[in-house]
Write an enzyme that holds these catalytic residues in place. Structure first.
Site, short mmCIF file in Angstrom:
data_model
loop_
_atom_site.label_atom_id
_atom_site.label_comp_id
_atom_site.label_asym_id
_atom_site.label_seq_id
_atom_site.Cartn_x
_atom_site.Cartn_y
_atom_site.Cartn_z
N LYS A 165 -46.97 -25.83 -45.84
CA LYS A 165 -45.83 -26.64 -46.30
C LYS A 165 -46.34 -27.47 -47.47
O LYS A 165 -46.96 -28.50 -47.28
CB LYS A 165 -45.35 -27.55 -45.16
CG LYS A 165 -43.92 -28.02 -45.27
CD LYS A 165 -43.55 -28.82 -46.50
CE LYS A 165 -43.93 -30.28 -46.46
NZ LYS A 165 -43.58 -30.95 -47.77
N GLU B 277 -56.73 -36.08 -43.75
CA GLU B 277 -57.49 -36.48 -44.94
C GLU B 277 -56.57 -37.43 -45.68
O GLU B 277 -55.59 -37.01 -46.29
CB GLU B 277 -57.84 -35.25 -45.77
CG GLU B 277 -59.06 -35.46 -46.64
CD GLU B 277 -58.70 -36.06 -47.99
OE1 GLU B 277 -58.75 -37.32 -48.08
OE2 GLU B 277 -58.36 -35.33 -48.91
N CYS C 274 -57.71 -39.03 -54.26
CA CYS C 274 -57.98 -39.83 -53.06
C CYS C 274 -59.40 -40.38 -53.07
O CYS C 274 -59.66 -41.46 -52.57
CB CYS C 274 -57.72 -39.03 -51.80
SG CYS C 274 -58.48 -37.42 -51.80
N GLU D 122 -54.61 -48.72 -51.92
CA GLU D 122 -54.77 -47.55 -52.78
C GLU D 122 -53.61 -47.52 -53.77
O GLU D 122 -52.45 -47.43 -53.37
CB GLU D 122 -54.78 -46.27 -51.94
CG GLU D 122 -54.99 -45.02 -52.77
CD GLU D 122 -55.05 -43.76 -51.92
OE1 GLU D 122 -54.20 -43.60 -51.03
OE2 GLU D 122 -55.95 -42.93 -52.16
P1 NAP Z 1 -47.12 -38.07 -48.34
O1 NAP Z 1 -45.76 -38.58 -48.04
O2 NAP Z 1 -48.18 -38.36 -47.39
O3 NAP Z 1 -47.00 -36.49 -48.58
C1 NAP Z 1 -48.01 -35.52 -48.33
C2 NAP Z 1 -47.38 -34.31 -47.66
O4 NAP Z 1 -46.95 -34.64 -46.32
C3 NAP Z 1 -46.14 -33.77 -48.35
O5 NAP Z 1 -46.10 -32.37 -48.22
C4 NAP Z 1 -45.03 -34.44 -47.58
O6 NAP Z 1 -43.79 -33.81 -47.69
C5 NAP Z 1 -45.58 -34.35 -46.17
N1 NAP Z 1 -45.01 -35.32 -45.22
C6 NAP Z 1 -44.56 -36.56 -45.49
N2 NAP Z 1 -44.14 -37.16 -44.35
C7 NAP Z 1 -44.35 -36.28 -43.35
C8 NAP Z 1 -44.09 -36.29 -41.95
N3 NAP Z 1 -43.57 -37.36 -41.34
N4 NAP Z 1 -44.42 -35.22 -41.22
C9 NAP Z 1 -44.96 -34.14 -41.80
N5 NAP Z 1 -45.20 -34.05 -43.12
C10 NAP Z 1 -44.90 -35.11 -43.89
O7 NAP Z 1 -47.60 -38.56 -49.74
P2 NAP Z 1 -46.65 -39.06 -50.92
O8 NAP Z 1 -45.44 -39.77 -50.41
O9 NAP Z 1 -46.41 -37.94 -51.81
O10 NAP Z 1 -47.63 -40.11 -51.61
C11 NAP Z 1 -47.63 -41.46 -51.21
C12 NAP Z 1 -49.03 -42.03 -51.16
O11 NAP Z 1 -49.88 -41.21 -50.37
C13 NAP Z 1 -49.75 -42.12 -52.48
O12 NAP Z 1 -49.45 -43.27 -53.18
C14 NAP Z 1 -51.20 -42.10 -52.04
O13 NAP Z 1 -51.64 -43.38 -51.70
C15 NAP Z 1 -51.19 -41.26 -50.82
N6 NAP Z 1 -51.66 -39.91 -51.11
C16 NAP Z 1 -52.94 -39.60 -50.80
C17 NAP Z 1 -53.41 -38.33 -51.05
C18 NAP Z 1 -54.80 -37.93 -50.72
O14 NAP Z 1 -55.30 -36.96 -51.26
N7 NAP Z 1 -55.49 -38.61 -49.84
C19 NAP Z 1 -52.59 -37.38 -51.62
C20 NAP Z 1 -51.28 -37.72 -51.92
C21 NAP Z 1 -50.84 -38.98 -51.64
P3 NAP Z 1 -42.77 -34.15 -48.89
O15 NAP Z 1 -42.75 -32.91 -49.69
O16 NAP Z 1 -41.47 -34.45 -48.26
O17 NAP Z 1 -43.32 -35.32 -49.62
#
Ligand code: NAP
Ligand code: MG
Length: 475
Positions: A170, A245, A279, A378
């Site tokens: 996904k 992660e 990250c 972050e």
């Molecule tokens: P995110 O919401 O954590 O999204 C990552 C993935 O998880 C996406 O495919 C997302 O789907 C999915 N997802 C979100 N909520 C979920 C749930 N409840 N159950 C299952 N899957 C779920 O990240 P983001 O909103 O894009 O970014 C927000 C913050 O996350 C950033 O500002 C950053 O701090 C952090 N981040 C960290 C990393 C890392 O490498 N550690 C990477 C990205 C972001 P969708 O397609 O709907 O978003």
């Protein structure tokens, strides 16, 4: 315009159960760049059934058979590198040189590494009279983020394939294109039907259906803490393995015997790479307090060299991924100003001359205290915080005073001192003087997660361990 309206299930491109689409925005132009289908729980059910069916045979393949498939993937991947790079540039705004360069290189690096690890991986080991067997865990749900979209897919899919697991990917709504081309690569390489499945859609619908699915054995997730916690809670009732992660706020420690100007310049340009959306970024730069002035000058110079503009051009930095990320980063920059950090470069608003696109100024704060919001949270944007320390103990104390524990960086001439500092950091991955290794385990302490990816350790996430006692006659 790109149109990716079919999912990849059981070896074929198929329509979603319920037609529903969503637009994808190009962050450099704010214009619609294409459409994807949005999956449902019914699509997830179909994918899990296909993966379960395929697990029966894929889990029984030999090392040699899986190596052949992975070599075929390598050949197909090489043919599609330019397409993958272009997709990454369009979906998340990485400059072309970075998209075609490091993004594509990381994917290839994880594939090569997985092939090498698979050649030698010990699936069986006898200890005394006991045989220890590592078996594929089963059907895996892989949920990935948009920041290094291909890297995050590669680092999950290749070890899952190599260990004999089957999977459903996904990818993020914000960056769905590279996943689509990656899937075409796997299809062209002849990955057997059902072994790898792709469903596009939202985390709240597709992600939730996957993490709570009774017939999914493992969820591997990379992304935010919030989503990671939701996934773990939703997965708990079915007792599946959850690998997280998550984020980081990593310290880059410049020791007093380091070439300060060079280290600060390197730390600044690395942080700005990918618009700070990494990250493991070294977003807290720790320098001796007595040399703060020098550090400020070096960071100011390095950040002024980070040109910002159209990712199709030859700029060092493109936009950030989305409007909401842009707004979030602006809020953080304002908080740095409000809380009294010294603004050395950048600041609020778009860079001069850019009126459209989610462009952020390469921003540097100095004299930052580790209690400020910009030092604790972050930011996931091109914002570097320079923090002064009194002595090595103080530097380590600051570095460890964080809810996160993903990465760390130590620069210094005396390698023994670098090693001693690295040993005292409470983080999972530390690079001394620029060290890089595809085989080194990557993952975090504390709120940065619980999994380990990359290389051989990445394989261990995807296996169950079976002990067969009395395997040899007891003596
Ligand atoms: P995110 O919401 O954590 O999204 C990552 C993935 O998880 C996406 O495919 C997302 O789907 C999915 N997802 C979100 N909520 C979920 C749930 N409840 N159950 C299952 N899957 C779920 O990240 P983001 O909103 O894009 O970014 C927000 C913050 O996350 C950033 O500002 C950053 O701090 C952090 N981040 C960290 C990393 C890392 O490498 N550690 C990477 C990205 C972001 P969708 O397609 O709907 O978003
Ligand atoms: Mg989200």
């Amino acid at each position: 315009m790109r149109e990716y309206l079919k999912f990849y299930l059981d070896g074929r491109w198929v329509d979603p159960v319920e037609p529903k689409t969503s637009e994808v925005i190009n962050p450099a132009t704010e214009a619609v760049s294409g459409r994807i289908s949005m999956g449902s729980a019914a699509d997830v059910d179909k994918a899990v059934r296909a993966a379960r069916k395929a697990f029966a045979s894929w889990s029984k393949t030999s090392r040699k058979q899986r190596l052949e498939v992975m070599q075929a993937i390598k050949a197909e991947y090489e043919k599609r590198q330019a397409d993958i790079g272009a997709a990454i540039t369009e979906e998340m705004g990485a400059p072309a040189a970075l998209g075609n360069g490091f993004h594509v290189f990381l994917g290839a690096g994880h594939l090569d590494t997985a092939i090498e690890v698979l050649k030698e991986f010990k699936f069986e080991e006898q200890r005394g009279a006991t045989l220890i067997v590592k078996e594929p865990i089963g059907v895996c749900a892989l949920i990935t983020p948009w920041n290094w979209p291909l890297n995050q897919i590669a680092v999950k899919v290749f070890p899952a394939l190599a260990t004999g697991c089957t999977m459903i990917l996904k990818p993020p709504q914000l960056a769905p294109y590279s996943a689509q081309i990656f899937t075409e690569v796997l299809h062209a390489a002849g990955v057997p039907a059902g072994v790898f499945n792709l469903i596009q859609g939202s985390g709240s619908v597709v992600g939730t259906a996957l993490s709570g699915h009774p017939d999914v054995d493992l969820v591997s997730f990379t992304g935010s803490e919030l989503a990671g916690v939701e996934i773990a809670k939703n997965a708990a009732t079915t007792v599946k393995r959850v690998c997280q992660e998550l984020g980081g706020k990593s310290a880059f420690i410049v020791l007093d015997d380091a070439d300060l100007a060079k280290s600060v310049a390197g730390a600044t340009s690395s942080l700005m790479m990918n618009s700070g959306q990494t990250c493991s970024a070294g977003s807290r730069l720790l320098v001796p307090k007595s040399r703060m002035k020098e550090a400020i000058e070096a960071a100011r110079k390095a950040s002024s060299e980070v040109t910002v503009g159209d990712p199709k051009g030859s700029f060092a930095m493109g936009p950030v991924v989305s409007k909401s990320q842009y707004n979030e980063i602006q809020r953080y920059i304002q908080s740095g100003v409000d809380e009294g950090a010294t603004l050395v470069a950048g600041g609020p608003g778009r860079p001069e001359g850019l009126t459209k696109g989610y462009y952020v100024k390469p921003t540097v704060f100095a004299n930052v205290s580790n209690t400020m919001t910009v030092a604790r949270e972050e930011i996931f944007g091109p914002v570097l915080c320079i923090i002064g320390y009194d002595d090595v103990d103080h530097a380590i104390e600051i570095a460890n005073d964080s809810p996160f524990g993903l990465a760390g960086y130590v620069n210094g001439t005396d390698l023994e001192q670098c090693r001693a500092v690295a040993r005292r950091l409470r983080t999972g991955w530390i690079s001394m003087n620029g060290g890089f290794d595809f085989n080194a385990p990557f993952g975090g302490y504390k709120k940065s997660g619980n999994g380990r990816e990359w290389g051989e350790f990445g394989f261990d996430e995807y296996v169950e361990v079976k002990a067969m006692l009395g395997y040899a006659p007891q003596t």
